[in-house]
Design a protein around this motif. Structure first.
Motif, PDB file in Angstrom:
ATOM      1  N   THR A  70     -41.677  14.591  -6.341  1.00 27.08           N
ATOM      2  CA  THR A  70     -41.876  14.264  -4.938  1.00 27.08           C
ATOM      3  C   THR A  70     -40.848  15.040  -4.124  1.00 27.08           C
ATOM      4  OG1 THR A  70     -40.451  12.357  -5.355  1.00 27.08           O
ATOM      5  CG2 THR A  70     -42.833  11.965  -5.301  1.00 27.08           C
ATOM      6  N   ASP A  71     -40.884  14.861  -2.829  1.00 26.54           N
ATOM      7  CA  ASP A  71     -39.839  15.431  -1.967  1.00 26.54           C
ATOM      8  C   ASP A  71     -39.235  14.270  -1.184  1.00 26.54           C
ATOM      9  OD1 ASP A  71     -38.233  16.907  -0.297  1.00 26.54           O
ATOM     10  OD2 ASP A  71     -39.866  17.737   0.904  1.00 26.54           O
ATOM     11  N   PRO A  72     -37.988  13.874  -1.494  1.00 22.41           N
ATOM     12  CA  PRO A  72     -37.064  14.513  -2.435  1.00 22.41           C
ATOM     13  C   PRO A  72     -37.441  14.260  -3.899  1.00 22.41           C
ATOM     14  CG  PRO A  72     -36.104  12.494  -1.580  1.00 22.41           C
ATOM     15  CD  PRO A  72     -37.385  12.708  -0.814  1.00 22.41           C
ATOM     16  N   GLU A  73     -37.011  15.190  -4.758  1.00 21.47           N
ATOM     17  CA  GLU A  73     -37.247  15.027  -6.182  1.00 21.47           C
ATOM     18  C   GLU A  73     -36.382  13.905  -6.740  1.00 21.47           C
ATOM     19  OE1 GLU A  73     -38.376  19.659  -7.309  1.00 21.47           O
ATOM     20  OE2 GLU A  73     -36.518  18.770  -8.093  1.00 21.47           O
ATOM     21  N   LEU A  74     -36.846  13.346  -7.843  1.00 22.28           N
ATOM     22  CA  LEU A  74     -36.098  12.289  -8.514  1.00 22.28           C
ATOM     23  C   LEU A  74     -36.020  12.633  -9.995  1.00 22.28           C
ATOM     24  CD1 LEU A  74     -36.637   8.494  -7.826  1.00 22.28           C
ATOM     25  CD2 LEU A  74     -35.898   9.365 -10.034  1.00 22.28           C
ATOM     26  N   ALA A  75     -34.806  12.711 -10.529  1.00 24.32           N
ATOM     27  CA  ALA A  75     -34.628  13.059 -11.940  1.00 24.32           C
ATOM     28  C   ALA A  75     -33.648  12.097 -12.590  1.00 24.32           C
ATOM     29  CB  ALA A  75     -34.114  14.489 -12.081  1.00 24.32           C
ATOM     30  N   ARG A  76     -33.859  11.834 -13.869  1.00 23.44           N
ATOM     31  CA  ARG A  76     -32.964  10.913 -14.580  1.00 23.44           C
ATOM     32  C   ARG A  76     -32.838  11.297 -16.045  1.00 23.44           C
ATOM     33  NH1 ARG A  76     -35.293   5.094 -16.233  1.00 23.44           N
ATOM     34  NH2 ARG A  76     -33.648   5.399 -17.769  1.00 23.44           N
ATOM     35  N   VAL A  77     -31.765  10.814 -16.645  1.00 24.55           N
ATOM     36  CA  VAL A  77     -31.555  10.933 -18.082  1.00 24.55           C
ATOM     37  C   VAL A  77     -30.698   9.752 -18.514  1.00 24.55           C
ATOM     38  CG1 VAL A  77     -29.515  12.415 -17.799  1.00 24.55           C
ATOM     39  CG2 VAL A  77     -30.763  12.433 -19.972  1.00 24.55           C
ATOM     40  N   GLY A  78     -31.010   9.184 -19.682  1.00 22.28           N
ATOM     41  CA  GLY A  78     -30.208   8.085 -20.192  1.00 22.28           C
ATOM     42  C   GLY A  78     -30.535   6.749 -19.562  1.00 22.28           C
ATOM     43  N   LEU A  79     -29.543   5.867 -19.570  1.00 22.72           N
ATOM     44  CA  LEU A  79     -29.748   4.478 -19.168  1.00 22.72           C
ATOM     45  C   LEU A  79     -29.683   4.277 -17.661  1.00 22.72           C
ATOM     46  CD1 LEU A  79     -27.437   2.697 -21.801  1.00 22.72           C
ATOM     47  CD2 LEU A  79     -29.883   3.235 -22.009  1.00 22.72           C
ATOM     48  N   THR A  80     -30.369   3.247 -17.199  1.00 22.37           N
ATOM     49  CA  THR A  80     -30.174   2.788 -15.827  1.00 22.37           C
ATOM     50  C   THR A  80     -28.904   1.933 -15.795  1.00 22.37           C
ATOM     51  OG1 THR A  80     -31.435   0.759 -16.153  1.00 22.37           O
ATOM     52  CG2 THR A  80     -32.669   2.719 -15.443  1.00 22.37           C
ATOM     53  N   GLU A  81     -28.464   1.593 -14.605  1.00 21.98           N
ATOM     54  CA  GLU A  81     -27.273   0.742 -14.483  1.00 21.98           C
ATOM     55  C   GLU A  81     -27.519  -0.619 -15.133  1.00 21.98           C
ATOM     56  OE1 GLU A  81     -24.383  -1.308 -11.111  1.00 21.98           O
ATOM     57  OE2 GLU A  81     -25.813   0.250 -10.511  1.00 21.98           O
ATOM     58  N   ALA A  82     -28.700  -1.199 -14.895  1.00 23.20           N
ATOM     59  CA  ALA A  82     -29.012  -2.515 -15.468  1.00 23.20           C
ATOM     60  C   ALA A  82     -29.045  -2.454 -16.994  1.00 23.20           C
ATOM     61  CB  ALA A  82     -30.352  -3.015 -14.925  1.00 23.20           C
TER      62      ALA A  82
END
Length: 472
Positions: free
Chosen positions: A343-355
């Motif tokens: 999307t714009d803005p882009e969303l990227a992740r790796v590993g665990l979430t905070e929860a």
């Protein structure tokens, strides 16, 4: 007993193609069976066409809003047919990489047809009974269609049909607010379609950090995309040439419906029971070596459920190849799996979430760096978003979440660090100024600042030292 092949690969998508090509290059005798076209969902109805359409829509949005940079244009005209033509051009350019001729050139025997297992070691296709030392199931997935009253009768689109449109639908209801729904929703809106995004949950992109998803949602609302959350489509009707979508008790009149409500594994025709392969509604059951309950049959890609990404299918293929051809010794490691929503803005992740991290560890710290404090983001007019790192007290990176411009590119520095078990201090190294990558280095520096702020002994020592030096 002699067999026909060293390896039979069933499915010509991303995972299957990697397994087939690499195995053939290792001089194994390989058959690749595909019922339709090589390339799978990624080439024909997934990554390639969606990112091409997103690029066209991004340009349309930038031109429409160029006046903020002092650049004025006449009213933007969008030729939807040409935009979709561009999508098809990109597919045609990439398609030769996945062509039957190319794989036959590697030494793979490519067989087109729909087949099934007839026992634990035999696969039948086009009336031929084929045997192998090992099999790999890589048949992928397809759009899951929710049981909504009237939906099939009225008609709908999925990602498998939407890129074949030649005329822009004036209005579009999207059922599902995951990556596919959000990406295509914003793209179609920017190309001139009135879009309503329908989510059964209270959060768009529910697998992401809530505060990161909220940045994307804010942008959607700012642009004018309508969002309905915490609600489901109950039924669909055709009224006066349009489609009436009942979201709870709310009627919504649209020209087209796009279903983006998850994926289902392609398993039904394989007769897996005869092969001794167990599975459920989410996919095939495998162990850490990607073996099914029949040890000579492996599986990879979307057909497993779980991480349904092209890059994960390729990674799984790299595990399957040595295990299926030689000895089953390699195991999958999903500790560092990145993904992005474009999307714009882009969303990227790796590993665990905070929860997730707080459930697992009792020494979790969070570092958050806003893009608004990154000079390049300000220069580009894209200050929204942030980089959020979840770490342990010793600096171990447990997860990272970036929402903002070029997030899908920026996450790879973190992936490299996590893959090699580097602490977050490794990201403090020199970064070119001004670049967006400073969001990572500045986030890493926050830990140093936090430790200094908490260390009153060091602060007093430095204060005493400078008082002494001033008197010299």
């Amino acid at each position: 007993m002699a067999v026909d092949y060293d390896l039979i690969v069933i499915g010509g998508g991303s995972g299957g193609l990697v397994v087939a090509a690499a195995s053939a290059l290792l001089k194994a005798k390989v058959a690749l069976i595909e019922k339709d076209k090589l390339g799978g969902d990624c080439l024909w109805s997934g990554c390639v066409p969606s990112k091409s359409l997103i690029e066209a829509s991004r340009l349309a949005y930038q031109i429409k809003h160029s006046q903020r940079f002092g650049i004025y244009t006449e009213a933007t005209e969008i030729n939807f047919t040409q935009a979709m033509g561009y999508v098809q051009e990109v597919i045609a350019t990439i398609e030769p990489n996945d062509s039957p001729e190319r794989f036959r050139g590697f030494g793979v025997e490519v067989i087109f047809g729909s087949g099934r297992f007839i026992d634990r070691g035999t696969f039948e296709v086009n009336g031929q009974k084929l045997t192998a030392r090992a099999f790999v199931i890589a048949t992928g997935s397809r759009p899951a269609i929710p049981p909504i009253e009237g939906l099939k009768e009225v008609g709908f689109l999925t990602n498998e049909q939407v890129f074949s449109l030649t005329e822009r639908p004036p209005s579009l209801a999207i059922i599902g607010a995951g990556p596919i729904g959000c990406e295509l929703g914003q793209a179609f809106y920017r190309l001139g379609t009135e879009v309503t995004l329908i989510s059964s949950r209270d959060q768009l992109l529910p697998k992401e950090e809530p505060e990161a998803s909220a940045v994307v949602e804010t942008q959607f609302i700012k642009e004018g995309i309508k969002i309905i959350k915490n609600n489901r489509v109950e039924k669909v009707e055709r009224v006066d040439g349009k489609k009436k979508v009942w979201v709870g008790n709310i009627p919504l009149m649209v020209d087209e419906i796009l279903v983006a409500a998850g994926r289902s594994p392609n398993l039904e025709t394989l007769n897996l029971e005869a092969a001794g392969v167990t599975h459920n509604s989410k996919g095939i059951n495998v162990n850490q070596k990607l073996q099914t309950t029949n040890p000579k049959i492996y599986a990879c890609g979307d057909v497993l459920g779980g991480y349904q990404f092209t890059h994960v299918a390729s990674y799984q293929a790299s595990i399957v190849i040595p295990n299926a051809l030689f000895l089953p010794l390699k195991k999958v490691d999903y500790r560092v799996i990145p993904w992005a929503t474009f999307t714009d803005p882009e969303l990227a992740r790796v590993g665990l979430t905070e929860a997730e991290a707080r459930k697992k560890y009792n020494d979790v710290d969070v570092l958050k760096q806003e893009f608004a404090d990154i000079d390049r983001a300000q220069a580009e007019g894209s200050p929204q978003g942030f980089a959020k790192f979840i770490i342990r007290s010793d600096g171990e990176i447990l997860g990272a979440h970036i929402v903002g411009s070029s997030a899908a590119e920026l996450i790879h520095e973190v992936v490299l660090a996590m893959s090699h078990k580097l602490k977050i201090s490794a990201l403090r190294g020199i970064h070119i100024y001004p670049t967006l990558s400073e969001v990572n280095s500045k986030a890493a520096l926050l830990l140093t600042k936090e430790k200094y702020d908490k260390n009153k002994t060091l602060q007093n020592l430095l204060k005493t030292l400078f008082n002494f030096l001033r008197k010299l």
